[in-house]
Design a protein around this motif. Structure first.
Motif, PDB file in Angstrom:
ATOM      1  N   VAL A  63       0.500  -1.239   0.035  1.00  0.00           N
ATOM      2  CA  VAL A  63       0.089  -0.155  -0.142  1.00  0.00           C
ATOM      3  C   VAL A  63       0.695   1.306  -0.103  1.00  0.00           C
ATOM      4  CG1 VAL A  63      -1.610   1.127   0.916  1.00  0.00           C
ATOM      5  CG2 VAL A  63      -1.803  -1.601   1.548  1.00  0.00           C
ATOM      6  N   ALA A  89       0.825  -3.425   6.427  1.00  0.00           N
ATOM      7  CA  ALA A  89      -0.336  -2.100   6.255  1.00  0.00           C
ATOM      8  C   ALA A  89      -1.838  -3.047   6.913  1.00  0.00           C
ATOM      9  CB  ALA A  89      -0.900  -2.945   4.625  1.00  0.00           C
ATOM     10  N   SER A 137      -0.733  -1.400  10.319  1.00  0.00           N
ATOM     11  CA  SER A 137      -1.010  -0.536  10.334  1.00  0.00           C
ATOM     12  C   SER A 137      -2.154   0.442  11.142  1.00  0.00           C
ATOM     13  CB  SER A 137      -1.282   0.717   8.922  1.00  0.00           C
ATOM     14  OG  SER A 137      -0.712   1.761   9.306  1.00  0.00           O
ATOM     15  N   LEU A 160      -4.109   2.448   8.735  1.00  0.00           N
ATOM     16  CA  LEU A 160      -4.974   1.967   7.686  1.00  0.00           C
ATOM     17  C   LEU A 160      -6.079   0.917   8.447  1.00  0.00           C
ATOM     18  CD1 LEU A 160      -2.165   1.256   5.212  1.00  0.00           C
ATOM     19  CD2 LEU A 160      -4.289   2.828   5.186  1.00  0.00           C
ATOM     20  N   GLN A 194      -8.071  -6.349   3.994  1.00  0.00           N
ATOM     21  CA  GLN A 194      -7.141  -5.908   3.805  1.00  0.00           C
ATOM     22  C   GLN A 194      -6.002  -7.142   3.754  1.00  0.00           C
ATOM     23  OE1 GLN A 194      -6.630  -4.018   8.098  1.00  0.00           O
ATOM     24  NE2 GLN A 194      -6.077  -2.147   6.980  1.00  0.00           N
TER      25      GLN A 194
END
Length: 538
Positions: A269, A286, A289, A292, A375
């Motif tokens: 990402v 990601a 995170s 996110l 995700q």
């Protein structure tokens, strides 16, 4: 002609030479200014299609040998290898190898689901994209700016449609900046809009070197950028733009044609902040995170590619001739969304991608539904012993419903898969053709074809949280009629085809119950010769 006269042929040659040079310079300049588009084409050509480089190398070697030996047949063979294998057969065979490879990995990685992920009861995808677009456009108050296309984003604990506020006029696109973002709440049919003004140094809608895409490609030239998975968001006090990237893993297969092929994978990402700084997060980073969390970062295009590869589960010959277990992606109504459909669920990461498939030649019945974590891309599949109603037929069922059919200027749109008590429903919205709001919300049971028509937000959330299919509305003490402790039950009568033929509200006193019988000789009436009684039990 004297020796002093100019040679006209020499002048023409000079003019043609300058035209070629000028054309080349213009092409280079345009290529530099449009670097993201050029990069995408070249990356797909040379990295995503290794057959071109493979057979070009073979042709170069054969041609060099032929030239050295002054062998015209070898030179012609080199040309034939490049044209036939490098430009045609090689890319086709390499593409088949890649699909078969992905089909094998999907078969090994996919979790066989007993039930699909249950839909979130806190964040229901209530507002269709078309109505959200209308709400956003009608609230736009910035001259010289426009809104980008919409995508789903998670902000302040709610899922919303996000739009970038970007330059519209050419000079503003060259000299100005993205002004911020607009968010439309998708968990209600009411108009709930928030605008956030944040100037991006390198934003969406900006041109040339200031472009968000330009700087993103410069920061990660060895990845392919999935622009279809781009969104504006804000978390932890930080506004940002993000999009997914994909990479290719090269593999080789020797039979039946020795061929390099490229398998697409989730690359990571790209996150850009207003200052222009870019962070590249691996898929693992990601997923961890905080910035996110809850976002849909897995590439849409990779999702559909992986599902379409399942057509090659028994090889290319089976796909073309025997068609055993060959699936196709289910048809979505025109003008609606595209696969994958993104739905808030009660999973850890909050979003699930759905792709419905049907056996080849089966009509519109759903046979399998593939799910992907929004995700991580973790994949699961739910297979049905009995074919389920698909999204296209769900639209037809709702359109023929009497309550919808009587509306002369409305249409059923945006079927979204909803899972309630392990049962699959299609969540359909009935909207005016002007997309000015939501008139009704419909749930179509994919197993039985039963249609439930609801009006307003509260009955929809009640439908997803109550054990009974009928919508239950609790009256407030401030309204006339039944007391706050009473419950109004809406009785929905359907025929054998699942079509609603009548409705009636029945008030049940506190501590009471209700029994309803319906006579068959009075269609269209909720309780015409039948009995509806309410008795207090205590």
């Amino acid at each position: 002609m004297s020796s002093q006269d100019p040679d006209p042929f020499s002048i023409e040659s000079d003019v043609e030479r300058w035209q070629v040079v000028a054309g080349a310079v213009v092409a280079v300049v345009l290529g530099i200014l449009n670097f993201p588009a050029v990069h995408g084409a070249l990356y797909g050509l040379f990295v995503g299609t290794p057959a071109l480089l493979q057979w070009a190398a073979v042709a170069l070697v054969v041609g060099a040998i032929g030239y050295r030996r002054r062998s015209r047949p070898l030179v012609m063979a080199a040309v034939a290898v490049f044209v036939v294998l490098g430009l045609f057969a090689g890319p086709i065979v390499g593409g088949i190898y890649a699909h078969e490879d992905v089909a094998d990995s999907m078969g090994n990685e996919a979790t066989q689901l007993d039930t699909l992920p249950n839909t979130s009861t806190e964040n229901v995808r209530m507002l269709p994209r078309s109505v959200a677009d209308n709400y956003a456009q009608s609230s736009m108050q910035y001259p010289q700016y426009r809104l980008t296309g919409s995508d789903i984003t998670y902000r302040n604990g709610t899922y919303e449609w996000s739009y970038g506020i970007v330059p519209d006029a050419f000079l503003v696109s060259v000299l100005g900046n993205q002004r911020g973002a607009m968010y439309v709440n998708m968990t209600t049919t009411n108009k709930d809009i928030a605008t956030e003004e944040t100037r991006f140094t390198n934003g969406r809608g900006q041109l040339f070197f200031d472009s968000y895409r330009y700087q993103s490609v410069l920061s990660a030239p060895l990845e392919r950028h999935a622009w279809d998975t781009t969104f504006n968001a804000r978390a932890n006090g930080t506004s940002y733009i993000a999009h997914a990237t994909t990479t290719y893993e090269w593999k080789v297969r020797l039979f039946p044609l020795p061929q390099l092929y490229a398998v697409p994978q989730f690359g990571g990402v790209e996150v850009m902040r207003p200052s222009g700084s870019i962070s590249h997060l691996s898929p693992e980073q990601a997923d961890e995170s905080a910035l996110l969390r809850g976002q849909n970062v897995y590439p849409y295009s990779l999702t559909t590619y992986r599902v379409q590869s399942m057509q090659y589960v028994h090889g290319a010959l089976n796909k073309w001739f025997w068609k055993e277990d060959v699936l196709k992606v289910a048809t979505l109504p025109e003008g609606g969304n595209e696969w994958p459909l993104v739905v808030p669920t009660d999973t850890d990461n909050g979003l699930t991608y759905f792709v419905a498939t049907e056996p080849t030649g089966s009509g519109n019945g759903v046979y399998q539904i593939w799910t992907f974590d929004g995700q991580t891309g973790d994949v699961g599949v739910q297979q049905y012993d009995d074919a389920q109603i698909g999204p296209q037929r769900a639209i037809d069922f709702v359109s023929r419903n009497p309550e919808v059919n009587r509306l002369s200027n409305a249409q059923a749109v945006s079927p979204i898969p909803i899972v309630k008590d392990d049962a699959l429903y299609w969540h359909v919205k009935v909207v005016p053709r002007s997309d000015s709001g939501v008139t009704y919300t419909a749930f179509v049971n994919a197993g039985t074809g039963d249609v439930t028509i609801l009006e307003g937000d509260d009955p929809v959330y009640a439908f997803l949280t109550k054990a009974e299919v009928a919508a239950i509305e609790n009256e407030t003490s401030g309204q006339s009629g039944p007391s706050a402790s009473d419950t109004t039950v809406r009785v929905v009568v359907t025929d054998a085809n699942g079509t609603i033929t009548g409705t009636q509200n029945i008030t049940v006193p506190e501590g009471g119950d209700v029994q309803v019988t319906v006579a068959n000789d009075a269609p269209g009436s909720a309780s015409a010769d039948g009995n509806a009684t309410a008795t207090r039990s205590g």
